[in-house]
Design an enzyme around this catalytic site. Structure first.
Site, mmCIF file in Angstrom:
data_model
loop_
_atom_site.group_PDB
_atom_site.id
_atom_site.type_symbol
_atom_site.label_atom_id
_atom_site.label_comp_id
_atom_site.label_asym_id
_atom_site.label_seq_id
_atom_site.Cartn_x
_atom_site.Cartn_y
_atom_site.Cartn_z
ATOM 1 C CG LEU A 1 -35.487 -1.899 41.210
ATOM 2 C CD1 LEU A 1 -35.429 -2.957 40.124
ATOM 3 C CD2 LEU A 1 -34.365 -2.120 42.205
ATOM 4 N N GLY A 2 -36.244 2.500 40.112
ATOM 5 C CA GLY A 2 -35.951 3.756 39.441
ATOM 6 C C GLY A 2 -37.049 4.110 38.465
ATOM 7 N N GLY B 1 -37.761 5.778 34.657
ATOM 8 C CA GLY B 1 -37.213 6.209 33.376
ATOM 9 C C GLY B 1 -38.119 7.264 32.765
ATOM 10 C CG PHE C 1 -42.234 7.610 28.209
ATOM 11 C CD1 PHE C 1 -42.864 8.843 28.267
ATOM 12 C CD2 PHE C 1 -41.242 7.407 27.260
ATOM 13 C CE1 PHE C 1 -42.514 9.848 27.375
ATOM 14 C CE2 PHE C 1 -40.895 8.412 26.368
ATOM 15 C CZ PHE C 1 -41.531 9.639 26.428
ATOM 16 C CD GLU D 1 -44.088 4.606 38.684
ATOM 17 O OE1 GLU D 1 -44.370 5.704 39.155
ATOM 18 O OE2 GLU D 1 -44.733 3.568 38.951
ATOM 19 C CE LYS E 1 -38.309 0.359 30.963
ATOM 20 N NZ LYS E 1 -37.050 0.338 30.217
ATOM 21 C CG ASP F 1 -30.659 4.240 24.236
ATOM 22 O OD1 ASP F 1 -29.869 5.209 24.240
ATOM 23 O OD2 ASP F 1 -31.652 4.170 24.990
HETATM 24 N N1 LIG Z 1 -33.593 -5.485 35.043
HETATM 25 C C1 LIG Z 1 -33.324 -4.582 35.970
HETATM 26 N N2 LIG Z 1 -32.826 -4.959 37.156
HETATM 27 C C2 LIG Z 1 -32.555 -4.033 38.083
HETATM 28 N N3 LIG Z 1 -32.721 -2.725 37.909
HETATM 29 C C3 LIG Z 1 -33.222 -2.300 36.744
HETATM 30 C C4 LIG Z 1 -33.560 -3.192 35.726
HETATM 31 N N4 LIG Z 1 -34.015 -2.489 34.673
HETATM 32 C C5 LIG Z 1 -33.973 -1.203 35.028
HETATM 33 N N5 LIG Z 1 -33.501 -1.074 36.264
HETATM 34 C C6 LIG Z 1 -33.286 0.154 36.976
HETATM 35 O O1 LIG Z 1 -34.484 0.907 36.943
HETATM 36 C C7 LIG Z 1 -34.197 2.254 36.709
HETATM 37 C C8 LIG Z 1 -35.049 2.769 35.592
HETATM 38 O O2 LIG Z 1 -34.797 1.993 34.434
HETATM 39 P P1 LIG Z 1 -35.305 2.450 33.020
HETATM 40 O O3 LIG Z 1 -34.766 1.523 32.025
HETATM 41 O O4 LIG Z 1 -36.774 2.665 33.047
HETATM 42 O O5 LIG Z 1 -34.673 3.831 33.004
HETATM 43 P P2 LIG Z 1 -33.874 4.622 31.975
HETATM 44 O O6 LIG Z 1 -33.106 3.721 31.104
HETATM 45 O O7 LIG Z 1 -33.136 5.606 32.785
HETATM 46 O O8 LIG Z 1 -35.045 5.320 31.217
HETATM 47 P P3 LIG Z 1 -35.516 5.189 29.742
HETATM 48 O O9 LIG Z 1 -36.005 3.788 29.582
HETATM 49 O O10 LIG Z 1 -36.605 6.167 29.622
HETATM 50 O O11 LIG Z 1 -34.304 5.506 28.945
HETATM 51 C C9 LIG Z 1 -32.729 2.381 36.436
HETATM 52 O O12 LIG Z 1 -32.108 2.891 37.578
HETATM 53 C C10 LIG Z 1 -32.255 0.981 36.235
HETATM 54 O O13 LIG Z 1 -30.999 0.797 36.815
#
Ligand SMILES: Nc1ncnc2c1ncn2[C@@H]1O[C@H](COP(=O)(O)OP(=O)(O)OP(=O)(O)O)[C@@H](O)[C@H]1O
Length: 673
Positions: free
Chosen positions: A401-402, A404, A406, A408, A424, A525
């Protein structure tokens, strides 16, 4: 039973048998003695206490206890009267209690008697006196029968019926009258029939029992087979499910990659630029963007040539006026007409330009999304989990999905709960020192411990956590199939106020929960990337990595901010950038962040430092100086919405309302006023 015999005797006894009363009296006395002893054995009850007053009958009985055959008749009568009285007393005392125990034993006793009678019909007379079936006799006699049955040493015959070998011998020696013998014969025949029926029933029951046993064994076997079959089918269906999920995910990957190839042609691609020994990446526009840009360039050229032409005529016009320039046949009106033509051409070019600029803007948004998607694919291709693994024996990993900072995040299917989840994966960097690894683990465990307690429709659920290997572990989150707010705003930078308002209201609902629960939590955040949407568009707050639990002893201005410098600066309030003293923070941090998000949704840009990088914001003290909010004139935004933003973005932390206070704002309520 003995009483029955005794009471009947005076009328029944025939003069042709003068010795019978005597014999019966002896027999009776013997039996009475047995009964008493058996009563004691049977009930284990204290014997009836001797009465202090002696009745005449008792005296006689006592006196005559040593009498011989001559005084028999009188003795029997007295004896009977006395024993009858005694027996009635005993019956009255015993019956209530003994009936309970007797009931259960009567069946055994009757079986015994049936058997006894079968063995020797004469015993019937000895034992019962008269040929009445036990069912029709008085309750007292039943009780006494019971006593006999207990005092008699029974043994079980091979067919399960009871026998009493000692009594058999004694009773067979007793003589019987003809009438009684006939009655007994009849009873025996009846009992024979009963026995036959009972035996038949017993055999039937045994057969049925063995049939049931077979059946239950059969059923047990079938159940076991069914269970095994069920498990086998479950394994099969899980396998089919996994195969289908993988097939769908592969198809999605393929479709997306094909779409990206087309988009690359249309919008552009990342190219490699070599400058000497340095190789860097740079964006190269695709066909559609090139076309728009060339249109815009040609419009610009047209505009410039018209401007030149216009300037020329203006010069001619002024030269003609002062007579300094070359002669021209053009009249004043011609000049004015030329001027008008130029103006109208320029206006038309401007309109065309605006149209192309709009197209270009939308291409730019598409390009931004394409770049995101290309990055995602690149990460997916380089990920260790891209080959559809099943982790923790239940999570079937599908597509990325994406990524972040640290982590995936993979879309996955929970094979136990049968639902999609977001997994995650937190991986520790091999090059990190042990302290850094440890601190990262602490950070994630803290996040997990906070997040796992939160259950609210506007907070993303945290379902599970598990270790993958020594260097990585995974948190399992509720899957939100919609985009996150950041992606939404990349595609549509401004939202209509109505849509923006409902998103803000939902975020506030989540925050109210965080501030009213057993733990008061500051999210710290809040930003568009941490607001996710489910399949029906419900907004949910996620990512509690920087959250703080408000301690009970926190002062009115909040708790000490220990992690200064983290977070996304566009969305943090001025107090978080305070360096002269240790900042105190409260839920007012989140209120500021919501103000920024709301502004961004309405105006398509952040109120402070929109075009700046994080570093620039810090260097130029952008937020420290964020005292005044500018509201663009376009698009139109209601004064209530602006007022809410003003309240959220109150510079002074003391004057800024906290979450629970601002949640009272009428703009955030949908109830009719
Ligand atoms: N519960 C979820 N359902 C669907 N997509 C998700 C979910 N959680 C995260 N994502 C998607 O996964 C991707 C990465 O999420 P993540 O929270 O790791 O990234 P971030 O917030 O950009 O990074 P960081 O946690 O380092 O701030 C994002 O595009 C987010 O939309």
């Amino acid at each position: 039973m003995s009483d029955d015999i005794a009471l009947q005797l005076p009328s029944n006894s025939s003069p042709s048998h003068p010795s019978l009363p005597t014999k019966l009296a002896k027999l009776e006395a013997r039996m009475a003695g047995k009964s008493t002893s058996s009563l004691t054995v049977q009930t284990a009850r204290p014997p009836v206490p001797p009465s202090p007053t002696r009745f005449p009958e008792q005296e006689e009985l006592l006196d005559s206890s040593s009498d011989d055959d001559n005084g028999g008749e009188f003795l029997i009568r007295c004896n009977n009267q006395k024993r009858q009285k005694l027996q009635e007393d005993v019956d009255d005392i015993d019956f209530e209690k003994s009936e309970e125990t007797t009931k259960g034993r009567l069946q055994t006793l009757e079986n015994f008697e049936i058997k006894r009678n079968l063995d020797d019909p004469n015993k019937k007379k000895q034992g019962r006196g008269r040929g009445r079936p036990s069912a029709s006799r008085g309750r007292g006699s039943k009780a006494i029968d019971q006593m006999h049955s207990v005092s008699t040493p029974f043994k079980c015959s091979s067919n399960g019926q009871l026998e009493n070998p000692s009594n058999k011998e004694n009773w067979s020696k007793m003589p019987l009258g003809n009438d009684e013998s006939v009655a007994l014969q009849e009873e025996i025949s009846v009992l024979h029939v009963k026995v036959a029926i009972l035996e038949e029933e017993l055999n039937k029951s045994r057969k049925e029992a063995s049939d049931y046993l077979c059946l239950s064994q059969q059923l047990e076997k079938e159940l076991k087979e069914l269970k095994e079959h069920g498990q086998q089918m479950e394994r099969k269906s899980t396998k089919v499910l996994i195969d289908l999920l993988i097939a769908v995910s592969k198809a999605e990957r393929q479709k997306l990659r094909m779409k990206i190839q087309q988009e690359i042609l249309r919008l552009g691609n990342i190219g490699v630029i070599r400058t000497g020994t340095i190789i860097s990446e740079a964006w190269e526009d695709g066909q559609a963007l090139n076309d728009v840009n060339s249109h815009l360039r040609s419009l610009l050229e047209k505009k410039e040539s018209i401007e030149r032409y216009r300037k020329l005529f203006k010069k001619l016009q002024s030269d003609k006026g002062d007579g300094s320039g070359m002669e021209t046949s053009m009249s004043e009106e011609d000049f004015r007409m030329q001027e008008e033509i130029c103006k109208s051409r320029l206006a038309s070019i401007k309109r065309e330009e605006e149209t192309y600029l709009k197209v270009k803007d939308s291409y730019e948004l598409e390009k931004a999304m394409l770049i995101c998607e290309m990055k995602r694919i690149r990460h997916e291709d380089g990920s260790c989990f891209n080959n559809f693994p099943i982790l923790n024996k239940r999570y079937a990993f599908l597509n990325l999905l994406g990524k972040g900072g640290f982590s995936e995040v993979y879309k996955a299917f929970d094979l136990v709960e049968h639902r999609y989840v977001a997994c995650k994966v937190h991986s520790l960097n091999n090059q990190w020192r042990d302290e850094r690894k440890q601190s990262y683990i602490c950070h994630v465990v803290r996040e997990y411990n906070i997040h796992k307690t939160l259950v609210h429709p506007h907070i993303v659920r945290l379902w599970d956590v598990f270790e993958i290997d020594h260097d990585s572990f995974c948190t399992v989150l509720e899957y939100c199939s919609g985009k996150d707010l950041d992606a939404v705003l990349k595609g549509t930078p401004t939202l209509p106020e109505r849509e923006a308002r409902i998103i803000i209201v939902q975020i506030f609902h989540g925050l109210i929960y965080l501030n009213k629960g057993p733990l008061r939590i500051i999210h710290y955040d809040l930003k568009p990337g941490n607001v996710l949407f489910d399949e029906v568009g419900v907004a949910k707050v996620t990512d509690f990595g920087l959250s703080k639990i408000v301690e009970d002893d926190a002062g009115s201005q909040g708790m000490v901010l220990t992690s200064q410098g983290v977070g996304t600066y566009w969305y943090l309030p001025p107090e978080c950038f305070e360096i002269s003293k240790t900042p105190l923070i409260s839920s007012k941090v989140d209120v500021w962040s919501i103000g920024v998000i709301f502004y961004q949704m309405l105006y398509g840009r952040r109120p402070f430092g929109h075009d700046q990088t994080q570093e620039e914001i810090l260097r130029e003290d952008t937020i420290i100086n964020a005292r005044k909010i500018e509201f663009p004139t376009k698009p139109y935004v209601s004064s209530e919405a602006k007022e809410l933003i003003r309240r959220c973005l109150t510079y002074n932390q003391t004057a800024r309302p906290d979450v629970l206070t601002i949640a009272q704002d009428p703009y955030l309520s949908y109830s009719k006023r």
